[in-house]
Scaffold this motif. Structure first.
Motif, short mmCIF file in Angstrom:
data_model
loop_
_atom_site.label_atom_id
_atom_site.label_comp_id
_atom_site.label_asym_id
_atom_site.label_seq_id
_atom_site.Cartn_x
_atom_site.Cartn_y
_atom_site.Cartn_z
N GLN A 39 0.94 -1.26 0.08
CA GLN A 39 -0.01 0.07 0.07
C GLN A 39 0.74 1.30 -0.01
OE1 GLN A 39 -3.34 0.24 -0.36
NE2 GLN A 39 -3.82 -1.96 -0.45
N ALA A 66 -1.31 5.95 -2.95
CA ALA A 66 -2.53 6.47 -2.96
C ALA A 66 -2.70 7.63 -1.87
CB ALA A 66 -3.73 5.13 -2.58
N LYS A 69 -1.02 10.78 -3.49
CA LYS A 69 -1.84 11.41 -4.42
C LYS A 69 -2.95 12.03 -3.85
CE LYS A 69 -3.89 10.32 -8.93
NZ LYS A 69 -4.51 9.34 -9.58
N PHE A 70 -3.33 11.53 -2.54
CA PHE A 70 -4.61 12.31 -1.76
C PHE A 70 -4.09 13.48 -1.02
CE2 PHE A 70 -6.91 13.24 2.02
CZ PHE A 70 -8.08 12.64 1.69
N ARG A 73 -3.73 16.27 -3.92
CA ARG A 73 -5.10 16.73 -4.23
C ARG A 73 -5.79 17.54 -3.23
NH1 ARG A 73 -7.63 12.25 -5.85
NH2 ARG A 73 -7.55 12.21 -8.05
N GLN A 79 -9.28 10.24 4.89
CA GLN A 79 -9.19 9.72 3.62
C GLN A 79 -10.05 8.22 3.56
OE1 GLN A 79 -7.01 6.52 3.10
NE2 GLN A 79 -6.86 6.85 0.91
N GLN A 80 -10.31 7.77 4.53
CA GLN A 80 -11.16 6.68 4.54
C GLN A 80 -11.90 6.37 5.51
OE1 GLN A 80 -8.90 3.18 6.01
NE2 GLN A 80 -7.63 3.93 4.39
N LEU A 103 -12.62 -2.06 -5.36
CA LEU A 103 -11.25 -1.72 -6.14
C LEU A 103 -10.23 -2.90 -6.53
CD1 LEU A 103 -10.06 1.35 -4.11
CD2 LEU A 103 -11.50 1.24 -6.32
N TYR A 104 -10.57 -4.07 -5.72
CA TYR A 104 -9.66 -5.27 -6.06
C TYR A 104 -10.50 -6.37 -5.99
CZ TYR A 104 -6.48 -2.38 -2.87
OH TYR A 104 -5.67 -1.34 -2.71
N PRO A 121 -14.96 5.33 -3.85
CA PRO A 121 -15.47 6.73 -3.27
C PRO A 121 -16.60 7.17 -4.13
CG PRO A 121 -13.18 7.24 -3.96
CD PRO A 121 -13.28 5.74 -4.05
N LYS A 122 -16.41 7.19 -5.51
CA LYS A 122 -17.56 7.63 -6.48
C LYS A 122 -18.83 6.86 -6.34
CE LYS A 122 -15.56 11.23 -7.85
NZ LYS A 122 -15.87 12.53 -7.41
N GLY A 126 -18.77 9.91 -1.89
CA GLY A 126 -17.72 10.58 -1.94
C GLY A 126 -16.91 10.24 -0.77
N LEU A 128 -14.33 7.13 0.66
CA LEU A 128 -13.61 5.80 0.31
C LEU A 128 -13.78 5.04 1.56
CD1 LEU A 128 -11.43 4.03 -1.08
CD2 LEU A 128 -9.80 5.11 0.16
N GLU A 130 -13.25 1.03 3.25
CA GLU A 130 -12.53 0.05 3.42
C GLU A 130 -13.42 -0.91 4.40
OE1 GLU A 130 -9.07 0.41 5.93
OE2 GLU A 130 -7.89 -1.15 4.63
N1 CMX Z 1 -11.61 9.97 -0.63
C1 CMX Z 1 -12.90 10.52 -1.45
N2 CMX Z 1 -12.71 10.65 -2.70
C2 CMX Z 1 -11.50 10.44 -3.18
C3 CMX Z 1 -10.61 9.60 -2.48
C4 CMX Z 1 -10.83 9.51 -1.08
N3 CMX Z 1 -9.86 8.86 -0.18
N4 CMX Z 1 -9.48 9.44 -3.39
C5 CMX Z 1 -9.79 9.76 -4.57
N5 CMX Z 1 -11.10 10.58 -4.57
C6 CMX Z 1 -11.98 11.15 -5.46
C7 CMX Z 1 -10.97 12.01 -6.22
O1 CMX Z 1 -11.08 13.23 -5.67
C8 CMX Z 1 -11.59 11.95 -7.62
O2 CMX Z 1 -12.92 12.90 -7.71
P1 CMX Z 1 -13.18 13.91 -8.85
O3 CMX Z 1 -13.17 12.94 -10.09
O4 CMX Z 1 -14.54 14.63 -8.48
O5 CMX Z 1 -11.96 14.82 -9.07
C9 CMX Z 1 -12.12 10.72 -7.96
O6 CMX Z 1 -12.05 10.07 -6.56
C10 CMX Z 1 -11.35 9.72 -8.59
O7 CMX Z 1 -9.88 9.95 -8.52
P2 CMX Z 1 -8.89 9.32 -9.25
O8 CMX Z 1 -7.90 10.28 -9.87
O9 CMX Z 1 -9.44 8.51 -10.53
O10 CMX Z 1 -8.41 8.26 -8.48
P3 CMX Z 1 -7.00 8.14 -7.77
O11 CMX Z 1 -6.17 7.73 -8.43
O12 CMX Z 1 -6.92 9.28 -6.64
O13 CMX Z 1 -7.43 6.73 -6.87
C11 CMX Z 1 -8.51 5.29 -5.30
C12 CMX Z 1 -8.45 6.72 -5.84
C13 CMX Z 1 -9.79 5.37 -4.17
C14 CMX Z 1 -8.87 4.47 -6.44
C15 CMX Z 1 -7.09 5.13 -4.55
O14 CMX Z 1 -6.63 6.05 -3.59
C16 CMX Z 1 -7.09 3.69 -4.14
O15 CMX Z 1 -6.70 2.84 -4.66
N6 CMX Z 1 -7.36 3.57 -2.83
C17 CMX Z 1 -7.35 2.43 -2.04
C18 CMX Z 1 -5.94 1.91 -1.36
C19 CMX Z 1 -5.60 3.13 -0.43
O16 CMX Z 1 -6.27 4.11 -0.20
N7 CMX Z 1 -4.44 2.77 0.28
C20 CMX Z 1 -4.02 3.76 1.10
C21 CMX Z 1 -4.66 3.03 2.63
C22 CMX Z 1 -4.05 1.83 2.92
C23 CMX Z 1 -4.69 1.11 4.15
O17 CMX Z 1 -5.71 1.53 4.53
O18 CMX Z 1 -4.06 0.04 4.61
#
Ligand code: CMX
Length: 137
Positions: A39, A66, A69-70, A73, A79-80, A103-104, A121-122, A126, A128, A130
């Protein structure tokens, strides 16, 4: 189904600084730390009182993470939201059946040897989401 809130995950730039902030400001206790290479995070679990649940602090270990990136942005913040489930594969299948994107295809490894998956999240207003199947469950 969902059993309880497992943790709330907060993205931070500097893990040690954030742990220090939560301990000093709120009197929370760091009860677990680990690095999850898959991760790309360094993480810490902060306990709220004796039975008040946990907050997870997440810091990126690389620019492709991830969390990196968060932070780029949105900056630091929630974040979750994570929910405990008995069987992550079954929970993911049930949500997929209701039209949500997971996602997986197969669960991956989360905190403390747990098995995890995420709802996009979409597809969840809005947020994310888990799903966490604790180790040994
Ligand atoms: N919460 C809410 N919205 C989110 C978000 C979050 N954490 N991350 C992204 N978004 C939104 C973006 O703002 C974007 O919105 P708009 O289209 O309105 O601008 C939309 O989702 C899609 O964004 P994206 O650029 O396509 O997606 P990303 O590349 O940012 O990836 C996500 C988003 C969720 C697929 C990616 O963060 C992911 O794979 N997450 C799962 C893994 C993770 O979070 N690991 C870290 C934690 C590890 C753990 O908990 O153990």
């Amino acid at each position: 189904g969902l059993l309880r809130i497992d943790h709330v995950g907060i993205a931070v730039a500097d893990l040690d600084e954030a742990i220090d902030f939560y301990e000093r400001t709120f009197g929370m206790r760091c009860v677990h730390r680990e690095t999850n290479d898959e991760q790309q995070v360094r993480e810490a679990m902060l306990a709220v009182g004796p039975e008040g649940g946990v907050v997870q602090l997440l810091a990126p270990t690389g620019p492709g993470s991830a969390i990196a990136k968060f932070l780029d942005r949105s900056g630091p913040g929630v974040q979750q939201v994570a929910y405990t489930v008995r069987d992550v594969t079954a929970a993911a299948a049930a949500l997929r059946e209701r039209g949500l994107r997971l996602l997986y295809d197969e669960p991956r490894r989360g905190t403390g040897g747990s098995l995890i998956n995420f709802v996009h999240p979409k597809d969840a207003g809005g947020v994310l989401i888990e799903l966490v199947q604790p180790a040994g469950a």
